[in-house]
Design a protein around this motif. Sequence first.
Motif, PDB file in Angstrom:
ATOM      1  N   LEU A   1     -55.904  59.588  53.938  1.00  0.00           N
ATOM      2  CA  LEU A   1     -55.961  59.027  55.290  1.00  0.00           C
ATOM      3  C   LEU A   1     -55.015  57.835  55.433  1.00  0.00           C
ATOM      4  N   LEU A   2     -54.903  57.027  54.391  1.00  0.00           N
ATOM      5  CA  LEU A   2     -53.942  55.918  54.414  1.00  0.00           C
ATOM      6  C   LEU A   2     -52.516  56.442  54.541  1.00  0.00           C
ATOM      7  N   ALA A   3     -52.201  57.495  53.791  1.00  0.00           N
ATOM      8  CA  ALA A   3     -50.855  58.081  53.862  1.00  0.00           C
ATOM      9  C   ALA A   3     -50.571  58.586  55.274  1.00  0.00           C
ATOM     10  N   ARG A   4     -51.562  59.229  55.871  1.00  0.00           N
ATOM     11  CA  ARG A   4     -51.371  59.734  57.237  1.00  0.00           C
ATOM     12  C   ARG A   4     -51.170  58.590  58.229  1.00  0.00           C
ATOM     13  N   GLU A   5     -51.902  57.515  58.048  1.00  0.00           N
ATOM     14  CA  GLU A   5     -51.728  56.375  58.954  1.00  0.00           C
ATOM     15  C   GLU A   5     -50.311  55.825  58.838  1.00  0.00           C
ATOM     16  N   GLN A   6     -49.816  55.717  57.613  1.00  0.00           N
ATOM     17  CA  GLN A   6     -48.470  55.195  57.403  1.00  0.00           C
ATOM     18  C   GLN A   6     -47.405  56.127  57.964  1.00  0.00           C
ATOM     19  N   GLU A   7     -47.741  57.405  58.098  1.00  0.00           N
ATOM     20  CA  GLU A   7     -46.827  58.369  58.714  1.00  0.00           C
ATOM     21  C   GLU A   7     -46.962  58.415  60.235  1.00  0.00           C
ATOM     22  N   GLY A   8     -47.921  57.654  60.762  1.00  0.00           N
ATOM     23  CA  GLY A   8     -48.096  57.561  62.202  1.00  0.00           C
ATOM     24  C   GLY A   8     -48.762  58.747  62.851  1.00  0.00           C
ATOM     25  N   VAL A   9     -49.565  59.507  62.090  1.00  0.00           N
ATOM     26  CA  VAL A   9     -50.174  60.711  62.649  1.00  0.00           C
ATOM     27  C   VAL A   9     -51.667  60.551  62.940  1.00  0.00           C
ATOM     28  N   LEU A  10     -52.229  59.387  62.646  1.00  0.00           N
ATOM     29  CA  LEU A  10     -53.637  59.165  62.974  1.00  0.00           C
ATOM     30  C   LEU A  10     -53.756  58.537  64.352  1.00  0.00           C
ATOM     31  N   PRO A  11     -54.720  58.975  65.160  1.00  0.00           N
ATOM     32  CA  PRO A  11     -54.918  58.384  66.481  1.00  0.00           C
ATOM     33  C   PRO A  11     -55.787  57.136  66.441  1.00  0.00           C
ATOM     34  N   PHE A  12     -56.080  56.644  65.251  1.00  0.00           N
ATOM     35  CA  PHE A  12     -56.876  55.423  65.087  1.00  0.00           C
ATOM     36  C   PHE A  12     -56.271  54.629  63.937  1.00  0.00           C
ATOM     37  N   GLU A  13     -56.647  53.364  63.847  1.00  0.00           N
ATOM     38  CA  GLU A  13     -56.147  52.543  62.747  1.00  0.00           C
ATOM     39  C   GLU A  13     -57.228  52.353  61.687  1.00  0.00           C
ATOM     40  N   ILE A  14     -56.806  52.186  60.467  1.00  0.00           N
ATOM     41  CA  ILE A  14     -57.716  51.874  59.368  1.00  0.00           C
ATOM     42  C   ILE A  14     -57.707  50.366  59.194  1.00  0.00           C
ATOM     43  N   ALA A  15     -58.844  49.736  59.444  1.00  0.00           N
ATOM     44  CA  ALA A  15     -58.916  48.278  59.464  1.00  0.00           C
ATOM     45  C   ALA A  15     -58.971  47.680  58.069  1.00  0.00           C
ATOM     46  N   SER A  16     -59.657  48.350  57.153  1.00  0.00           N
ATOM     47  CA  SER A  16     -59.738  47.882  55.769  1.00  0.00           C
ATOM     48  C   SER A  16     -60.199  49.047  54.903  1.00  0.00           C
ATOM     49  N   VAL A  17     -59.953  48.919  53.595  1.00  0.00           N
ATOM     50  CA  VAL A  17     -60.380  49.956  52.652  1.00  0.00           C
ATOM     51  C   VAL A  17     -60.979  49.289  51.418  1.00  0.00           C
ATOM     52  N   CYS A  18     -62.141  49.776  51.014  1.00  0.00           N
ATOM     53  CA  CYS A  18     -62.752  49.324  49.772  1.00  0.00           C
ATOM     54  C   CYS A  18     -63.046  50.554  48.912  1.00  0.00           C
ATOM     55  N   PHE A  19     -62.609  50.509  47.663  1.00  0.00           N
ATOM     56  CA  PHE A  19     -62.774  51.627  46.741  1.00  0.00           C
ATOM     57  C   PHE A  19     -63.840  51.303  45.696  1.00  0.00           C
ATOM     58  N   LEU A  20     -64.617  52.323  45.335  1.00  0.00           N
ATOM     59  CA  LEU A  20     -65.573  52.230  44.238  1.00  0.00           C
ATOM     60  C   LEU A  20     -65.247  53.316  43.212  1.00  0.00           C
ATOM     61  N   ASN A  21     -64.868  52.946  42.024  1.00  0.00           N
ATOM     62  CA  ASN A  21     -64.731  53.859  40.889  1.00  0.00           C
ATOM     63  C   ASN A  21     -64.205  55.246  41.243  1.00  0.00           C
ATOM     64  N   GLY A  22     -62.974  55.282  41.649  1.00  0.00           N
ATOM     65  CA  GLY A  22     -62.309  56.550  41.902  1.00  0.00           C
ATOM     66  C   GLY A  22     -61.076  56.672  41.019  1.00  0.00           C
ATOM     67  N   ALA A  23     -60.616  57.889  40.797  1.00  0.00           N
ATOM     68  CA  ALA A  23     -59.423  58.127  39.978  1.00  0.00           C
ATOM     69  C   ALA A  23     -58.176  57.921  40.831  1.00  0.00           C
ATOM     70  N   LEU A  24     -57.920  56.678  41.170  1.00  0.00           N
ATOM     71  CA  LEU A  24     -56.782  56.344  42.021  1.00  0.00           C
ATOM     72  C   LEU A  24     -55.458  56.641  41.334  1.00  0.00           C
ATOM     73  N   PHE A  25     -55.484  56.641  39.999  1.00  0.00           N
ATOM     74  CA  PHE A  25     -54.281  56.866  39.202  1.00  0.00           C
ATOM     75  C   PHE A  25     -54.615  57.931  38.156  1.00  0.00           C
ATOM     76  N   PRO A  26     -54.184  59.164  38.356  1.00  0.00           N
ATOM     77  CA  PRO A  26     -54.609  60.264  37.479  1.00  0.00           C
ATOM     78  C   PRO A  26     -54.230  60.065  36.017  1.00  0.00           C
ATOM     79  N   GLU A  27     -53.201  59.254  35.749  1.00  0.00           N
ATOM     80  CA  GLU A  27     -52.769  59.073  34.360  1.00  0.00           C
ATOM     81  C   GLU A  27     -53.791  58.312  33.510  1.00  0.00           C
ATOM     82  N   VAL A  28     -54.735  57.602  34.139  1.00  0.00           N
ATOM     83  CA  VAL A  28     -55.756  56.889  33.368  1.00  0.00           C
ATOM     84  C   VAL A  28     -57.152  57.465  33.609  1.00  0.00           C
ATOM     85  N   HIS A  29     -57.220  58.602  34.285  1.00  0.00           N
ATOM     86  CA  HIS A  29     -58.512  59.257  34.521  1.00  0.00           C
ATOM     87  C   HIS A  29     -58.970  59.943  33.239  1.00  0.00           C
ATOM     88  N   ASN A  30     -60.246  59.798  32.886  1.00  0.00           N
ATOM     89  CA  ASN A  30     -60.790  60.358  31.651  1.00  0.00           C
ATOM     90  C   ASN A  30     -61.986  61.251  31.976  1.00  0.00           C
TER      91      ASN A  30
END
Length: 307
Positions: free
Chosen positions: A130-159
């Motif tokens: 969704l962040l990528a889509r917002e940066q591409e200008g294709v979302l009809p709404f804005e993302i005000a903030s993002v908070c992540f909890l324990n996700g594999a944000l970087f696959p190279e360190v996912h176990n």
Amino acid sequence: MDKHKSGTRDRVASGCEVIALEEWQQGGKWFTYEGHAIFSRMAGQGEPLLLIHGFPTASWDWNRLWPMLLQNNHLLALDMLGFGFSDKPRKHAYSIEDQSDLMQGLLEGLGLKSIHLLAHDYGCSVAQELLAREQEGVLPFEIASVCFLNGALFPEVHNPLMIQKLLRSPLGGLLGRGLTRRSFERSFLKLFGSKNRPSPQDTDDFWHLLTYNNGRGILHQLIHFMEERRCHRHRWVSALQNAKQPMRLISGAADPVSGAATARRYQELIPEPDVVQLMNVGHYPHFESSWEVFAAYREFRKRKAGH
């Protein structure tokens, strides 16, 4: 739809209010997405906050955090397609992109102009898309903030756990369909830290959500998100690095899958990283230590709002 026969009365765990699974289901509503029934919950007043759950669980993961967040937010949560109380079609091309379409369609349908995101595990990949889509200008709404909890944000360190690796193998379909309550519990409990492990009743509820509507039969299809993370790594990591809105990572440091290593990688790759690490907390910090997560999230929102 059938209902799980756990108690409807709220329970208390570690000083936090707990919403029983049957009550969670009774408080929800269903809407239709591409002909499929999707379970959702909405409540509260304030700025809209979308809660995005992880794999292989469902929106009930948020039940301990829900009463706290309800005080100052208009909460939205749903069981993504293939999860929890939502439909679990066998012949469906499950993907992060499709789940993101589902989230985008919900928010568009509600006519929202701005949304805060709080995401866990699988849901973190949805938030990155969704962040990528917002940066591409294709979302009809804005993302005000993002908070992540324990996700594999970087696959190279996912176990991933062994059971996750096996589900991705050619035998994944057989393994999923043959998964037992005991084998599920043995693998699932490895994800938790020492602070507040699930009770037998909690584990029963997680198992019920997984098996509802023949959920075991599609686990090997859902698990393809691990490959998606590798394929879309550049797009999704770039979305984090180019984000203009406030972001925070709240990390259960005892998580063996995406804990301390992910937090270190976040600090290496993200400009001005905002990371809160919770000691002795595992992969489900919002379930294991909901008060700590709430305090860290509340402080994040207040500070970023300039209060």
